[in-house]
Scaffold this motif. Structure first.
Motif, mmCIF file in Angstrom:
data_model
loop_
_atom_site.group_PDB
_atom_site.id
_atom_site.type_symbol
_atom_site.label_atom_id
_atom_site.label_comp_id
_atom_site.label_asym_id
_atom_site.label_seq_id
_atom_site.Cartn_x
_atom_site.Cartn_y
_atom_site.Cartn_z
ATOM 1 N N ASP A 123 0.860 -1.206 -0.025
ATOM 2 C CA ASP A 123 -0.125 -0.107 -0.040
ATOM 3 C C ASP A 123 0.714 1.223 -0.019
ATOM 4 O O ASP A 123 0.742 2.122 -0.814
ATOM 5 N N CYS A 126 2.570 1.882 -3.495
ATOM 6 C CA CYS A 126 1.319 2.271 -4.344
ATOM 7 C C CYS A 126 1.099 3.570 -4.361
ATOM 8 O O CYS A 126 1.260 4.266 -5.334
ATOM 9 N N LYS A 127 1.105 4.078 -2.983
ATOM 10 C CA LYS A 127 0.859 5.621 -2.848
ATOM 11 C C LYS A 127 1.840 6.409 -3.091
ATOM 12 O O LYS A 127 1.848 7.581 -3.276
ATOM 13 N N LYS A 129 3.651 5.829 -5.711
ATOM 14 C CA LYS A 129 3.717 5.436 -7.086
ATOM 15 C C LYS A 129 4.774 4.637 -7.596
ATOM 16 O O LYS A 129 5.476 4.673 -8.681
ATOM 17 N N MET A 131 5.139 1.325 -8.627
ATOM 18 C CA MET A 131 4.325 0.437 -8.748
ATOM 19 C C MET A 131 4.783 -0.690 -9.135
ATOM 20 O O MET A 131 4.653 -1.924 -8.979
ATOM 21 N N SER A 155 -5.337 -2.414 -2.442
ATOM 22 C CA SER A 155 -4.337 -1.417 -2.510
ATOM 23 C C SER A 155 -3.423 -1.569 -3.936
ATOM 24 O O SER A 155 -3.163 -0.419 -4.699
ATOM 25 N N ASP A 158 -5.957 -0.210 -6.998
ATOM 26 C CA ASP A 158 -6.079 0.967 -7.027
ATOM 27 C C ASP A 158 -4.777 1.547 -7.488
ATOM 28 O O ASP A 158 -4.884 2.610 -8.347
ATOM 29 N N GLY A 159 -3.627 1.071 -6.923
ATOM 30 C CA GLY A 159 -2.421 1.761 -7.596
ATOM 31 C C GLY A 159 -2.370 1.647 -8.987
ATOM 32 O O GLY A 159 -1.705 2.397 -9.676
ATOM 33 N N LYS A 162 -4.464 3.730 -10.956
ATOM 34 C CA LYS A 162 -4.039 5.307 -10.915
ATOM 35 C C LYS A 162 -2.859 5.641 -12.089
ATOM 36 O O LYS A 162 -2.492 6.302 -12.323
ATOM 37 N N SER A 163 -1.960 4.348 -11.994
ATOM 38 C CA SER A 163 -0.960 4.343 -12.883
ATOM 39 C C SER A 163 -1.151 3.915 -14.241
ATOM 40 O O SER A 163 -0.239 3.730 -15.141
#
Length: 353
Positions: A123, A126-127, A129, A131, A155, A158-159, A162-163
């Motif tokens: 997580d 991921c936050k 970035k 990835m 987690s 979602d990551g 968003k990427s």
């Protein structure tokens, strides 16, 4: 008969430290911990874990991390609980380099990593970035025979969404269902939003239907993603359909300011000015008050369409609410109004010309 008073033992102190942590007073827990060290009962990993976790939960990251380092200096070996609390706290405070270093140290020191360790680290990556690292850890986790849970999947999905790695995200969404892990509202929302942003609206609607079939209640985030997705493609009728579906849910779902903003601007873009005005009135009547961002956005859309008089109506609402005219809005206004008109509207243009 006279009973002698029993002296507090290690467990008594640990319970007190834990109680102060739960009461959001890790400072008092630390004071009790200090007394424990002076009693000769010896330091113990449970006490350290409780104090460290308490400070992290209160956002006192530096104190928590200092105690973690002091623990090792005192010869107390951190266990998996210590590492999990510290890694999770560092991840949440965006100290990802420190968190990832601790994760790797756990492995080299032979401490068994569990689902909590992997999930917190994934997580955090991921936050931040990172990835590639997050995805590699996710695959490693499964190779080690540690089963990801719904939080882990949420987690990483979602990551990836968003990427813009939508293929991987969608594969994991389908994989978790095959593994017998039921997606929750967070999983569905991340997947739907990612599909909408990658312009895969058919898949997004299919996932929405799966969500409904599974008995998972969509929320504002779900519908806002779909409405915005259709709007970005110029599919106004479809965005209106989604808005009506959302509104027809009764009290369960109520359009928010973001929903109204997207819909009103969409109507303005296709010259449905009366419908936009009516929707704006409905928004106000529903108790959803317009904010500065929404009003500025409406004004800019109208000015770009040379609807100056209509823009003026919304400009007066900015004035009534003492909102600020954004620089980009002011720039458009200045380009359209004569110098004399600017002078008459001087209270609006002050500091923005």
């Amino acid at each position: 008969m006279c009973l002698s008073q029993a002296a507090p033992n290690r467990y008594t102190y640990n319970i007190l430290i834990d109680c102060y942590g739960r009461a959001h007073r890790p400072d008092l827990g630390l004071a009790i911990f200090g007394r424990l060290l002076k009693t000769g009962l010896g330091q113990n990993v449970v006490a350290y874990n409780t104090v460290i976790d308490g400070f992290f939960k209160e956002g006192e990251v530096d104190k928590a991390y200092d105690i973690f380092r002091e623990m090792k200096k005192q010869g107390i070996s951190p266990d998996v609980v210590t590492y999990n609390s510290t890694i999770d706290g560092l991840c949440k405070s965006k100290a990802m380099d420190k968190a990832y270093d601790l994760f790797r140290k756990m492995k080299t020191q032979g401490i068994s990593l569990d689902v909590v360790t992997y999930t917190s680290t994934i997580d955090g990556l991921c936050k931040s970035k990172a990835m590639d690292k997050a995805y590699d850890l996710f695959r490693e986790m499964k190779k080690q025979g540690i089963s990801p849970d719904v939080v882990t999947y949420n987690s990483i999905i979602d990551g990836l969404c968003k990427s813009k790695a939508m293929d991987k995200a969608y594969d994991l969404f389908r994989e978790m269902k095959k593994q017998g892990i039921s997606p929750d509202v967070v999983t569905y929302n991340s997947t739907i939003d990612g599909l909408c942003k990658s312009k895969e609206m058919d898949k997004a609607e299919m996932v929405l239907q799966q969500m409904l079939d599974a008995g998972v209640q969509p929320n504002n985030i779900t519908y806002n993603s779909l409405i915005n997705g259709y709007s970005s493609l110029g599919m106004w009728k479809e965005s209106v359909r989604m808005f009506k579906d959302m509104s027809n849910c009764g009290l369960t779902l109520v359009p928010d300011i973001y929903t109204y903003g997207v819909m009103i601007n969409n109507l303005l873009k296709v010259d449905s000015f009366e419908e936009a005005d009516n929707l704006f009135s409905s928004m106000e009547k529903s108790g959803c008050a317009p904010d500065s961002r929404l009003l500025n956005g409406i004004i800019r859309t109208l000015l770009r369409k040379a609807e100056v008089a209509k823009a003026g109506n919304y400009l007066s609402k900015i004035d009534e609410n003492n909102f600020a005219v954004e620089a980009s809005t002011a720039s458009l206004l200045l380009s359209l109004f004569s110098m004399e008109e600017q002078m008459n509207l001087g209270h609006i243009f002050v500091g923005l010309s």
